[in-house]
Design an enzyme around this catalytic site. Structure first.
Site, PDB file in Angstrom:
ATOM      1  N   VAL A  99      25.700  12.735  53.157  1.00  0.00           N
ATOM      2  CA  VAL A  99      25.860  11.346  52.732  1.00  0.00           C
ATOM      3  C   VAL A  99      26.354  10.579  53.948  1.00  0.00           C
ATOM      4  O   VAL A  99      27.218  11.069  54.683  1.00  0.00           O
ATOM      5  CB  VAL A  99      26.877  11.218  51.586  1.00  0.00           C
ATOM      6  CG1 VAL A  99      27.076   9.754  51.189  1.00  0.00           C
ATOM      7  CG2 VAL A  99      26.437  12.046  50.381  1.00  0.00           C
ATOM      8  N   CYS A 100      25.798   9.407  54.182  1.00  0.00           N
ATOM      9  CA  CYS A 100      26.297   8.506  55.225  1.00  0.00           C
ATOM     10  C   CYS A 100      26.272   9.231  56.587  1.00  0.00           C
ATOM     11  O   CYS A 100      25.298   9.911  56.915  1.00  0.00           O
ATOM     12  CB  CYS A 100      27.695   8.030  54.802  1.00  0.00           C
ATOM     13  SG  CYS A 100      28.335   6.592  55.676  1.00  0.00           S
ATOM     14  N   THR A 101      27.342   9.113  57.368  1.00  0.00           N
ATOM     15  CA  THR A 101      27.331   9.722  58.699  1.00  0.00           C
ATOM     16  C   THR A 101      27.558  11.236  58.669  1.00  0.00           C
ATOM     17  O   THR A 101      27.637  11.865  59.727  1.00  0.00           O
ATOM     18  CB  THR A 101      28.372   9.053  59.628  1.00  0.00           C
ATOM     19  OG1 THR A 101      29.653   9.091  59.001  1.00  0.00           O
ATOM     20  CG2 THR A 101      27.985   7.618  59.909  1.00  0.00           C
TER      21      THR A 101
END
Lengths: 221, 221
Positions: A99-101
Site C-alpha cells: 500500500v502506498c510507499t
C-alpha cells in the site's frame, strides 16, 4: 490463511489499518502485525503507538504479505535485514501486496523488478527508478504482486483481494460490515482532480520530507 | 486544536484510524488517543495492540472529541466512569463526534438525547432506543454533534470536519495526500445495495455478538 503485515516507526497508520480491517474479516484468516527490531513502533506523526505481535526474525512464512508505507518505509529501504526478510518471506507467499510507499520498499528489495506496480501518486517516478513499471491506477496486479495507490487505497486493495480469495458473497458481507459506501464531501482524491498549484505544493512538501528521511537513513548506516 | 480520540479494548481500529489519518493532518492539530483504565488496548479481533498517550482521568478538555465504535463500545455503555467522562469532556468541546457504534456510547451518556445522529446501519434502532433520532445517512450533524455511519464512514466525517475547520484548500490537500479517491471493486457498502438474505445474515451475526457483549458487561458490574 496467514496474513503478515509489516509495521515500523514512521508508518502511515491507515496504510495498514485499511486492508487489515477488510482482510482480518476473511473466514479463517490469522492476521499478524510484525516489526523490525523493537516491536513497539510509532506512526509517522507519533500519535499512534502500536505493538507488533512479533519481530520479523520470528516470522518465516506467510500466505499473504502486506507492506504498508509512510516516511518510515523510506528509512527501511536502506536496511539490508529488512530487505532480506522481505525477499525470504516472499518465497513463501501466495500473494505479496503493498500500500502506498510500501511499494518502494518492495521495489528496493528487488521484488518488483520489471513488474507493473503502483504507489502514492507523488512517488510514481521513484518507483520507476527502483526498477518497477509504475501504473497510475488505484490497484495494480502483476502475477502474485498486488499494489495499491496512496494510503486509503489499501481499503480497495483489501476488498479486491477478499473478492479473489473468498468470493463475491464474502467480499460483499465484509464491505457491508465496514459500511464502505464512500461519500467524500469533496472530489480531490486524485492528482488530476485538484488545481496545479495545490498539487505542486503538496508534491514539493512530500518529496522534501522524503529526501530528508533518505538522507537521515544514509547517515545512520 | 486539541483532538482527543477515545480508544478501548474491543475497538474497531478503522473507526478511529480513518478520522485520525485525516484530522491529524490539520495545521496546528494535536491528536491524542486516550483510554479508560489501562492505556494499552486491543482491537475487537485482538490483532491491533495499541497504547494510548493518557488515561481518561488525565484529560479534562478537548476542542474536538472523537468516539469510535466496536464491540467494546457496547461494554463501555454500562461504565459510569466513562459516561461521566464523556459528559464532562463534552462541556469543553467545540465539536463532539462519533463513528459507527461510538454514537451508541454518546447516546448512552445522554449527549444525543433528542438529537439527530447516525451509527452503523445494523444499530439504527438501538440508537432510537437510547433517545436519539436516527438518520440513515453517511454523516449527520446536529448542532456541535457530528456522527458517521459504520467504520469506514469516519474518513468521510474527518474530511467534512476538516473542510469546516480549515477550509477547502486544506481539506483538498488532505484528501489528495491520503489519495482518497475510492474505487471499491464491488458496490455493497450500504444495506440497500446487497441482497436481503446477505443483509439479514450479517445483521443477525452482528446483533448476536452485540447481545453477548451487553450480557457480559451487565454480569461484570
Amino acid at each position: 490463511m496467514d496474513i503478515v503485515c509489516l509495521i515500523f516507526d514512521g508508518i502511515t497508520a491507515l496504510d495498514a489499518i485499511g486492508p487489515y480491517e477488510v482482510l482480518s474479516r476473511l473466514p479463517g484468516a490469522r492476521f499478524q502485525f510484525v516489526a523490525p527490531g523493537a516491536t513497539t513502533v510509532r506512526s509517522d506523526n507519533g500519535a499512534v503507538c502500536w505493538t507488533a505481535e512479533a519481530s520479523i526474525e520470528q516470522v518465516s512464512r506467510a500466505d499473504l504479505l502486506l507492506v504498508p508505507g509512510g516516511i518510515g518505509a523510506r528509512r527501511l529501504m536502506s536496511n539490508p535485514e529488512v530487505l532480506a526478510w522481505l525477499r525470504a518471506l516472499d518465497l513463501t507467499t501466495q500473494l505479496t501486496a503493498s500500500v502506498c510507499t510500501g511499494a518502494l520498499l518492495l521495489a528496493a528489495s528487488g521484488l518488483l523488478q520489471g513488474r507493473k506496480a503502483t504507489t502514492h501518486w507523488a512517488f510514481l517516478d521513484t518507483l520507476r527508478e527502483l526498477g518497477a513499471t509504475p501504473v497510475a491506477e488505484r490497484c495494480v496486479r502483476d502475477g502474485k504482486y498486488a499494489s495499491a495507490a496512496g494510503v486509503s487505497a489499501g481499503i480497495d486493495l483489501g476488498l479486491s483481494l477478499a473478492l479473489e480469495l473468498a468470493g463475491r458473497d464474502t467480499a460483499e458481507a465484509i464491505q457491508l460490515s465496514i459500511e464502505y459506501d464512500p461519500q467524500p464531501p469533496l472530489d480531490a482524491g486524485s492528482p488530476d482532480k485538484v488545481g496545479a498549484a495545490l498539487r505542486q505544493a503538496l508534491f514539493d512538501r512530500i518529496r522534501k520530507l522524503d529526501k530528508r528521511a533518505a538522507a537521515e537513513a544514509a547517515e545512520r548506516r
